[in-house]
Design an enzyme around this catalytic site. Sequence first.
Site, PDB file in Angstrom:
ATOM      1  CG  PHE A 132      -0.225   0.449   2.501  1.00 56.98           C
ATOM      2  CD1 PHE A 132      -0.102   1.797   2.834  1.00 56.98           C
ATOM      3  CD2 PHE A 132       0.345  -0.486   3.366  1.00 56.98           C
ATOM      4  CE1 PHE A 132       0.565   2.196   3.985  1.00 56.98           C
ATOM      5  CE2 PHE A 132       1.002  -0.096   4.521  1.00 56.98           C
ATOM      6  CZ  PHE A 132       1.121   1.250   4.826  1.00 56.98           C
ATOM      7  CD  GLU A 159      -5.353  -6.068   0.482  1.00 56.79           C
ATOM      8  OE1 GLU A 159      -4.583  -6.136  -0.491  1.00 56.79           O
ATOM      9  OE2 GLU A 159      -5.079  -6.555   1.592  1.00 56.79           O
ATOM     10  CB  CYS A 264      10.566  -0.597   2.464  1.00 57.67           C
ATOM     11  SG  CYS A 264      11.223   0.019   0.918  1.00 57.67           S
TER      12      CYS A 264
HETATM   13  P1  NAD Z   1       1.602  -6.585   3.007  1.00 58.96           P
HETATM   14  O1  NAD Z   1       2.585  -7.703   2.993  1.00 58.96           O
HETATM   15  O2  NAD Z   1       0.543  -6.585   4.029  1.00 58.96           O
HETATM   16  O3  NAD Z   1       0.839  -6.527   1.579  1.00 58.96           O
HETATM   17  C1  NAD Z   1       1.563  -6.596   0.356  1.00 58.96           C
HETATM   18  C2  NAD Z   1       0.758  -7.410  -0.651  1.00 58.96           C
HETATM   19  O4  NAD Z   1       0.680  -8.774  -0.229  1.00 58.96           O
HETATM   20  C3  NAD Z   1      -0.670  -6.925  -0.806  1.00 58.96           C
HETATM   21  O5  NAD Z   1      -0.989  -6.923  -2.166  1.00 58.96           O
HETATM   22  C4  NAD Z   1      -1.494  -7.914   0.001  1.00 58.96           C
HETATM   23  O6  NAD Z   1      -2.764  -8.129  -0.542  1.00 58.96           O
HETATM   24  C5  NAD Z   1      -0.665  -9.179  -0.032  1.00 58.96           C
HETATM   25  N1  NAD Z   1      -0.701  -9.914   1.246  1.00 58.96           N
HETATM   26  C6  NAD Z   1      -0.784  -9.402   2.487  1.00 58.96           C
HETATM   27  N2  NAD Z   1      -0.707 -10.365   3.417  1.00 58.96           N
HETATM   28  C7  NAD Z   1      -0.585 -11.529   2.761  1.00 58.96           C
HETATM   29  C8  NAD Z   1      -0.437 -12.881   3.162  1.00 58.96           C
HETATM   30  N3  NAD Z   1      -0.425 -13.234   4.439  1.00 58.96           N
HETATM   31  N4  NAD Z   1      -0.318 -13.815   2.204  1.00 58.96           N
HETATM   32  C9  NAD Z   1      -0.299 -13.474   0.908  1.00 58.96           C
HETATM   33  N5  NAD Z   1      -0.435 -12.202   0.469  1.00 58.96           N
HETATM   34  C10 NAD Z   1      -0.569 -11.235   1.371  1.00 58.96           C
HETATM   35  O7  NAD Z   1       2.454  -5.230   3.052  1.00 58.96           O
HETATM   36  P2  NAD Z   1       1.901  -3.741   3.214  1.00 58.96           P
HETATM   37  O8  NAD Z   1       1.411  -3.552   4.603  1.00 58.96           O
HETATM   38  O9  NAD Z   1       1.009  -3.393   2.089  1.00 58.96           O
HETATM   39  O10 NAD Z   1       3.263  -2.907   3.008  1.00 58.96           O
HETATM   40  C11 NAD Z   1       4.163  -2.656   4.041  1.00 58.96           C
HETATM   41  C12 NAD Z   1       5.321  -3.618   4.024  1.00 58.96           C
HETATM   42  O11 NAD Z   1       5.963  -3.586   2.758  1.00 58.96           O
HETATM   43  C13 NAD Z   1       6.419  -3.262   5.022  1.00 58.96           C
HETATM   44  O12 NAD Z   1       6.900  -4.429   5.631  1.00 58.96           O
HETATM   45  C14 NAD Z   1       7.496  -2.610   4.167  1.00 58.96           C
HETATM   46  O13 NAD Z   1       8.798  -2.665   4.696  1.00 58.96           O
HETATM   47  C15 NAD Z   1       7.380  -3.420   2.921  1.00 58.96           C
HETATM   48  N6  NAD Z   1       7.922  -2.727   1.768  1.00 58.96           N
HETATM   49  C16 NAD Z   1       9.086  -3.199   1.242  1.00 58.96           C
HETATM   50  C17 NAD Z   1       9.665  -2.553   0.172  1.00 58.96           C
HETATM   51  C18 NAD Z   1      10.957  -3.049  -0.413  1.00 58.96           C
HETATM   52  O14 NAD Z   1      11.284  -2.636  -1.502  1.00 58.96           O
HETATM   53  N7  NAD Z   1      11.692  -3.914   0.243  1.00 58.96           N
HETATM   54  C19 NAD Z   1       9.047  -1.414  -0.381  1.00 58.96           C
HETATM   55  C20 NAD Z   1       7.834  -0.979   0.182  1.00 58.96           C
HETATM   56  C21 NAD Z   1       7.281  -1.645   1.250  1.00 58.96           C
END
Ligand code: NAD
Length: 479
Positions: A132, A159, A264
């Site tokens: 997100f 989402e 991140c």
């Molecule tokens: P999230 O993992 O909750 O969601 C990311 C995606 O995965 C979404 O599309 C979601 O629908 C899906 N998802 C969520 N939980 C899931 C599960 N248990 N099983 C399968 N799919 C699932 O992450 P978020 O809250 O949207 O974003 C924040 C996180 O992203 C932080 O941990 C941040 O550090 C990381 N992030 C990393 C980078 C990078 O480049 N390393 C960049 C931006 C954000």
Amino acid sequence: FKSKTSEWLDIHNPATNEVIARVPKATQEEMLAAADSCSRSFHSWSETSALTRQQVFLRYQQLIKDNIVSGMRRGKTLADAEGDVFRGLQVVEHACSITSLMLGETLPSITKDMDTYTYRLPLGVCAGIAPFNFPAMIPLWMFPMGMVCGNTYLLKPSERVPTCTMLLAKMLQDAGAPDGTLNIIHGQHDAVNFICDHPSIKAISFVGSNQAGEYIYERGSKNGKRVQSNMGAKNHGVVMPDANKENTLNQLVGAAFGAAGQRCMALSTAVLVGEARSWLPELVERAKALRVNAGDQPGADLGPLISPQAKERVCSLIQSGVDEGAKLLLDGRNVKVKGYENGNFVGPTIISGVTPQMKCYTEEIFGPVLIVLEADTLDDAIRLVNKNPYGNGTAIFTTNGATARKYTHEVDVGQVGVNVPIPVPLPMFSFTGSRGSFRGDTNFYGKQGIQFYTQIKTVTSQWKAEDATLKSPAVTMPT
Ligand code: NAD
């Protein structure tokens, strides 16, 4: 098209928690139709000339520039939302160099009359699963590089921020990308599992939390797909006593609290070395001066967290620090924002006296919380950073070149800044998080991005003059 689903997810304005839109959870039939559409259009799209694909993305980058819109933010301040689009736009601009980026290699006369050359070819249908926190930038890390290489693309946005992706997709269509080359599916776990399992999907690019990223890496890899999972972080900013104090404190505060810490690459962990410990009170003063408000309000430095659950999690991690004996120098948990009393706001928070065993250190907080540790020497600081399981980003603040060099060489983190708090590389390089922050072999964009989205075909060809024709079968291994 309009989804036939009966399941919808509410999207909230994080500053008020009012429902502002609903997103359909795509049905199995709709997801299958999207994947089929990608498969069908792959043949023609991969056969278009590189110049044609380049033209689509040249038009696309102009359309994005013309439409850097505020509709692309979700609780972000306007300036930060523009930054989100701008950093994604840079990847699209980079994609426009595809005619150079996709060049193969040749070695003529590898033996008599024989030449060898390689092509870089697209894989087929590729997929992206986005988080997100950068609704524009991260989808733009994904499909432009994938598609300009000749792949078709299936994207599942978060989402919680799906509308931005829809705007980006519409603009791509306006730029001339043929129907079927980019398909969007909405949803949560079912959509993710669909992507991990569908046999036509050859590669998955994921950005998000470790919980989801490790799962997707495993499930996708087991199904024979190429997967890159870019995940969570705990980025340390090492402050040397010889650093430019004014600059360092401002950079630290900006990088810890910007976007309410929901990056991140947020610099969420300060390591004060030696005499730099005495800078703490000034750090707190600067953090206190930041203005918390709804992202669309003028002068807001940081906006709300994405959801009430995120706020609750951040507050409980702050409390865990207090319970484990750390010192709460600035507490943003009870911040009140006039006119937005129901928003998910947390103000800048600083916790000092943190030790590596504490939960607020071992877990990614993903909120406007700066935790502060201390180290006696540079070597101690390096040991501390290297022991942390994450390897996304880090920065050192110093005026000493030898200190900076030692740090950049010895620290085991993928992206290192020297007096640069958020060292996200421009797209001619790659986004190179490492260790616990990354699973896979090749990273996002830059040369690595091209590698991720292509496979290599090696051609060895021989054109002999007629009088050099073989007179009998060559049964030995050619040397
Ligand atoms: P999230 O993992 O909750 O969601 C990311 C995606 O995965 C979404 O599309 C979601 O629908 C899906 N998802 C969520 N939980 C899931 C599960 N248990 N099983 C399968 N799919 C699932 O992450 P978020 O809250 O949207 O974003 C924040 C996180 O992203 C932080 O941990 C941040 O550090 C990381 N992030 C990393 C980078 C990078 O480049 N390393 C960049 C931006 C954000």
